[in-house]
Each structure stands twice: as structure tokens, then as C-alpha cells.
Design a protein around this motif. Structure first.
Motif, PDB file in Angstrom:
ATOM      1  N   THR A 229     -10.237  -4.781  -6.182  1.00  0.00           N
ATOM      2  CA  THR A 229      -9.531  -4.176  -5.055  1.00  0.00           C
ATOM      3  C   THR A 229      -8.363  -5.079  -4.670  1.00  0.00           C
ATOM      4  N   LEU A 230      -7.348  -4.490  -4.078  1.00  0.00           N
ATOM      5  CA  LEU A 230      -6.162  -5.244  -3.696  1.00  0.00           C
ATOM      6  C   LEU A 230      -6.479  -6.240  -2.578  1.00  0.00           C
ATOM      7  N   LYS A 231      -5.843  -7.389  -2.639  1.00  0.00           N
ATOM      8  CA  LYS A 231      -6.029  -8.427  -1.630  1.00  0.00           C
ATOM      9  C   LYS A 231      -4.809  -8.561  -0.716  1.00  0.00           C
ATOM     10  N   TYR A 232      -3.734  -7.860  -1.058  1.00  0.00           N
ATOM     11  CA  TYR A 232      -2.483  -8.013  -0.318  1.00  0.00           C
ATOM     12  C   TYR A 232      -1.978  -6.660   0.200  1.00  0.00           C
ATOM     13  N   PRO A 233      -2.527  -6.168   1.315  1.00  0.00           N
ATOM     14  CA  PRO A 233      -1.934  -4.986   1.940  1.00  0.00           C
ATOM     15  C   PRO A 233      -0.538  -5.342   2.440  1.00  0.00           C
TER      16      PRO A 233
ATOM     17  N   GLN B 294       6.164   5.451  -0.952  1.00  0.00           N
ATOM     18  CA  GLN B 294       5.803   4.767  -2.186  1.00  0.00           C
ATOM     19  C   GLN B 294       4.382   4.224  -2.118  1.00  0.00           C
ATOM     20  N   ASN B 295       3.839   3.954  -3.296  1.00  0.00           N
ATOM     21  CA  ASN B 295       2.550   3.299  -3.429  1.00  0.00           C
ATOM     22  C   ASN B 295       2.858   1.886  -3.932  1.00  0.00           C
ATOM     23  N   LEU B 296       3.047   0.970  -2.990  1.00  0.00           N
ATOM     24  CA  LEU B 296       3.496  -0.376  -3.331  1.00  0.00           C
ATOM     25  C   LEU B 296       2.337  -1.270  -3.748  1.00  0.00           C
ATOM     26  N   ILE B 297       2.595  -2.131  -4.734  1.00  0.00           N
ATOM     27  CA  ILE B 297       1.616  -3.140  -5.122  1.00  0.00           C
ATOM     28  C   ILE B 297       2.324  -4.487  -5.214  1.00  0.00           C
ATOM     29  N   TYR B 298       1.809  -5.453  -4.476  1.00  0.00           N
ATOM     30  CA  TYR B 298       2.400  -6.789  -4.468  1.00  0.00           C
ATOM     31  C   TYR B 298       2.130  -7.459  -5.805  1.00  0.00           C
ATOM     32  N   VAL B 299       3.078  -8.260  -6.275  1.00  0.00           N
ATOM     33  CA  VAL B 299       2.983  -8.838  -7.614  1.00  0.00           C
ATOM     34  C   VAL B 299       1.721  -9.682  -7.799  1.00  0.00           C
ATOM     35  N   LYS B 300       1.260 -10.346  -6.743  1.00  0.00           N
ATOM     36  CA  LYS B 300       0.055 -11.161  -6.878  1.00  0.00           C
ATOM     37  C   LYS B 300      -1.176 -10.294  -7.085  1.00  0.00           C
TER      38      LYS B 300
END
Length: 306
Positions: free
Chosen positions: A287-291, A207-213
Motif C-alpha cells: 500500500t502507498l505510504k505517501y498520500p 489525476q491518480n498521483l503516485i509519489y516517486v518513493k
């Protein structure tokens, strides 16, 4: 700036409220009950139906709304059960918002699309990364409605001058998620946070996950800029993860719990996870801050304290 946030009582909406600028305020519009943690000094809650255009117009006029964040949507499982309602809410709801944006001269409209507008990985080629210029090939009614929404937004932007942008999210997870086919993941992490043994199914699912924050952060980022070169952007990770990866992170963070990984076929037709976030990074500067590791650590902290 005064915002209208439709569908604002959901997981992403709650996190937008926490992250939005202190100088901003919002009307939270939802068919669901009022948020118990609503900041009354910055937010007003109104119960209503996204298909009721007259009510929306009244809210925009009474509260002098300047921008709209449109989250209200019927999700995949409900689209399957109620096709007519899926079209009415997902497409008709955005149509109402865009029409009001024209008549009320709304400064910005931000709406949520989905990476479910794409086809299966097998359609594009195994492990092939794709971007916003790649052909869409939705496999579900939910994905079809999101394609229509993107096309509708393009029409309003190009022909009627609406300053609109869409953000395509993939698998959003975080503490408090209670619906959708991926709720098993949030349930498992919440249980682990309470030192309970867990079972993770679909161990081979990528999956390509993205954290809600991060999802909420992308929307707040767009609330603070209007340099939208594209109609829609992929907001996602550059790294594909499996539930084995999730289990490994949990074992490192919670060594006292037992984790069983099982097989099984994921219950829905999944779009390819290989979607590139390059355009969002280059055009929007986001850019994402939560890997994965940081996100799960934060998730556990929130779940443990709830």
C-alpha cells in the motif's frame, strides 16, 4: 541478491537504489551518463542500449545477475515522434530481458507498465473505478506498447516459466523529474520549495498521483517477494486529486507564496484515473505510504535542500 536495473539512472531507478536492501547489489544499465550519487560499494554502472541483446547477456553472465528490474522505456512524447523506435525499445527491450531470463534462469523479472493501457474515463463511465480485469483500451502508442509488453510477459510466464510481474504506474511525480507532460507539476512544487510564486495550469484536471518513493517502494517490495498471482498490478492511489487539491496543500505548507490556478486543456489523451489498487494490496501486501500531503511535504524538503 544481485540485480540488473535497466533504465536505472531515471527518477524511479535512483529511488530504487536508495531503498533496496543493504544485502542487495545492482548493475545499473542505461543509455544515459553515470549517476553522480551512485553508491560504488553496492552498484556498478554500465552504459549501453536495451536493444543490444548480446551486451545484456554479457552483463548478466559477467556479473552473475539473479534478478532483473526493467525500467528502460521510451516515454509518451517520444513514442509519438518516433513510432518505430517506440516499438523497438519498449517491446523489443522487454523481449530481450524475458529471453535472457529463460536462457540464464533468472529468478525474478519486474517490469514497469503503465495505467495508460486503459482507455479514457468516458469509455468506462464517469467516475467508474476499474481493476486489472477491466478491458484495456489504450489511446496512445505508448499505451499500446505497454499492452504488448504485458501480453509478452504473460506468454513467457505461462509457457516458459519466467517468474515475472509488471507494475502499472500512473502519474509519477517527485523531485528531479525532468521529462513528460506532467513535468509542470514537479517544476511548480520545486519552485514553491524555494519560496517562489507559482502558476498551476489545468486546475480541473483530475489525476491518480503516485509519489516517486511509492513507485520505487512498490518495485523494491516485489524484489523482496515472489508471490505474484497476476501478471500485472495497478499501483496507484484510492483518491483522485485535482491541481486545486495540490494548490491547497502547498498553501498550507508554504503560506508565504502566491499560487495562481489557471485553466487550459491537458495536452495529451489521458487514461481514466479511476484505477483500483485493491489487488496490489491483497496479493502483494503493498500500500502507498505517501498520500498527497505527506508526499508534497517530503518533496519540498528534498527540493529545498538541493
Amino acid at each position: 541478491m544481485k540485480w540488473l536495473i535497466t533504465g536505472g539512472t531515471g527518477l524511479i531507478g535512483r529511488n530504487i537504489i536508495r531503498q533496496m536492501n543493504s544485502s542487495d547489489s545492482a548493475v545499473i544499465f542505461d543509455i544515459k551518463d553515470k549517476l553522480s550519487q551512485l553508491d560504488e560499494s553496492r552498484c556498478t554502472w554500465v552504459k549501453g542500449d536495451i536493444t543490444d541483446k548480446e551486451q545484456l547477456e554479457k552483463i548478466v553472465d559477467e556479473h552473475k545477475i539473479q534478478g532483473i528490474v526493467h525500467l528502460a522505456s521510451l516515454l509518451r512524447s517520444e513514442c509519438l515522434k518516433q513510432p518505430f523506435l517506440a516499438v523497438k525499445i519498449n517491446i523489443g527491450g522487454l523481449n530481450n530481458i524475458l529471453d535472457i531470463a529463460v536462457s540464464r534462469k533468472i529468478l525474478k523479472v519486474i517490469f514497469v507498465s503503465s495505467l495508460q493501457v486503459y482507455g479514457a474515463e468516458s469509455y468506462y463511465g464517469a467516475g467508474k473505478w476499474i481493476d486489472e480485469e477491466t478491458e484495456r483500451k489504450p489511446q496512445t502508442l505508448y499505451g499500446i506498447t505497454k499492452c504488448h509488453c504485458e501480453d509478452l510477459a504473460a506468454y513467457y510466464k505461462e509457457n516458459l516459466g519466467v517468474n515475472v510481474v509488471g507494475l502499472r504506474f500512473n502519474t509519477v511525480y517527485g523531485h528531479g523529474r525532468s521529462t513528460g507532460p506532467n513535468v509542470y507539476l514537479t517544476d511548480a512544487i520545486s519552485q514553491a520549495a524555494k519560496h517562489q510564486n507559482i502558476t498551476l495550469p489545468y486546475k480541473d484536471l483530475c489525476q491518480n498521483l503516485i509519489y516517486v518513493k511509492d513507485a520505487a517502494g512498490a518495485i523494491v517490495h516485489c524484489m523482496n517477494t515472489d508471490k505474484y498471482k497476476k501478471i500485472v498490478y495497478n499501483v496507484c492511489s484510492e483518491k483522485i486529486v485535482s491541481n486545486v487539491d495540490v494548490a491547497n496543500v502547498l498553501r498550507e505548507l508554504m503560506p508565504d507564496i502566491k499560487i495562481d490556478l489557471t485553466g487550459g486543456e491537458f495536452p495529451i489523451q489521458a487514461a481514466t484515473p479511476y484505477t483500483s489498487p485493491k489487488a496490489a494490496s491483497e496479493d502483494l501486501g503493498f500500500t502507498l505510504k505517501y498520500p498527497l500531503g505527506i508526499a508534497i511535504r517530503d518533496f519540498i524538503k528534498e527540493a529545498a535542500s538541493s
